[in-house]
Design an enzyme around this catalytic site. Structure first.
Site, PDB file in Angstrom:
ATOM      1  N   SER A  27       0.858  -1.185   0.000  1.00 36.22           N
ATOM      2  CA  SER A  27       0.000   0.000   0.000  1.00 36.22           C
ATOM      3  C   SER A  27       0.888   1.226   0.000  1.00 36.22           C
ATOM      4  O   SER A  27       2.008   1.194   0.528  1.00 36.22           O
ATOM      5  CB  SER A  27      -0.901   0.018   1.245  1.00 36.22           C
ATOM      6  OG  SER A  27      -1.529   1.283   1.407  1.00 36.22           O
ATOM      7  N   TYR A  55      -1.021  -0.432  10.386  1.00 38.41           N
ATOM      8  CA  TYR A  55      -1.225  -0.610   8.952  1.00 38.41           C
ATOM      9  C   TYR A  55      -0.001  -0.134   8.161  1.00 38.41           C
ATOM     10  O   TYR A  55       0.490  -0.850   7.280  1.00 38.41           O
ATOM     11  CB  TYR A  55      -2.475   0.147   8.500  1.00 38.41           C
ATOM     12  CG  TYR A  55      -2.837  -0.111   7.057  1.00 38.41           C
ATOM     13  CD1 TYR A  55      -3.253  -1.369   6.649  1.00 38.41           C
ATOM     14  CD2 TYR A  55      -2.751   0.900   6.103  1.00 38.41           C
ATOM     15  CE1 TYR A  55      -3.576  -1.619   5.314  1.00 38.41           C
ATOM     16  CE2 TYR A  55      -3.073   0.663   4.778  1.00 38.41           C
ATOM     17  CZ  TYR A  55      -3.480  -0.599   4.388  1.00 38.41           C
ATOM     18  OH  TYR A  55      -3.794  -0.835   3.073  1.00 38.41           O
TER      19      TYR A  55
END
Length: 262
Positions: A137, A150
């Site tokens: 990501s 994350y």
């Protein structure tokens, strides 16, 4: 006929990638916790009898190994393995109850990626070919406030795939890191902030499949976020800190919410 194994396949990026590869005529092994959702997805694909569903939690490494073995026995070879299972949730280290969430995010996003690849490496070495695909990501490029787990997990995926790429290149195995920006999935629909360059999941899957076919070592999708990512890497810390100090936070999992992470 390509043989493709995808985790996190019941929804989001995994389901979009499954639909893309099925449209290209591949035979699929699809793994996710929700067996009913997998069965519904397979029923909607071309030639549903060709594909196999495995209702498995990616954190159950022995079950992942068993599913991989079963798919290899069914397909006879393996061309592409995509570790798409992932979770996105806000965490704040100051809250002790978030530590268990942090551990779960790392287990799903990082350790399960390795557990997904491991069962297929011997077969790929024997073939002298194959693609192992990690889904990272843009949040892994620079740390974002409120997203410690994350951001850390996706940064780890990027570095892990780079290490694996160097290790396996002599064996003819390509390791591909796909780094999505904002893609329209059930996961991102929970974000209560503006998402620049938001891309439909189907468009993402088409571009990702092309990058995987080419054997790209690293690809940011959409390309506009690739430009942003390069700029973020170049920013001095002082400038980055000033620009992102008040960035919107991902929602935390409530300490009273007893539901498991997706």
């Amino acid at each position: 006929m390509q043989s493709v194994f995808i985790t996190g396949a019941s929804s989001g990026l995994g389901a979009a990638l499954a639909r893309q590869y099925a449209s290209e005529g591949a035979q699929l092994g699809l793994l996710a916790r929700r067996g009913e959702a997998l069965d519904q997805l397979i029923a909607s694909l071309p030639r549903p009898g060709l594909h196999r569903a495995y209702a498995v939690d990616v954190c159950d490494h022995a079950a992942v190994q068993q599913a991989a073995d079963a798919f290899l026995a069914h397909a006879g070879r393996i061309d592409v393995v995509i570790a798409s299972a992932g979770v996105s949730v806000g965490t704040l280290t100051e809250h002790a109850q978030d530590l268990s969430v942090f551990a779960r995010v790392m287990a799903i996003n990082v350790t399960a990626t390795a557990a997904t690849f491991a069962p297929f490496i011997a077969a790929m070495k024997a073939q002298g070919s194959g693609r192992l695909v990690g889904i990272a990501s843009v949040a892994g490029i620079r740390g974002l406030p409120g997203a410690e787990a994350y951001s850390a997990s996706k940064a780890a995926v990027i570095s892990y795939c780079e290490s694996l790429r160097l290790e396996l290149k002599p064996a003819g195995i390509r390791v591909v890191t796909i780094t999505p920006g904002y893609i329209d999935t059930p996961m991102t629909r929970h974000n209560a902030y503006r998402m620049p360059f938001l891309m439909p999941a189907e468009a993402f899957a088409l571009r990702a499949a092309r990058a995987i076919r080419r054997g790209d070592s690293y690809r940011v999708i959409p390309w506009q976020m690739g430009v942003v990512a390069k700029l973020l890497r170049l920013l001095p810390n002082a400038v980055y800190d000033l620009a992102f100090a008040n960035a919107p936070h991902k929602a935390r999992q409530s300490s009273t919410d007893k539901q498991p992470l997706p």
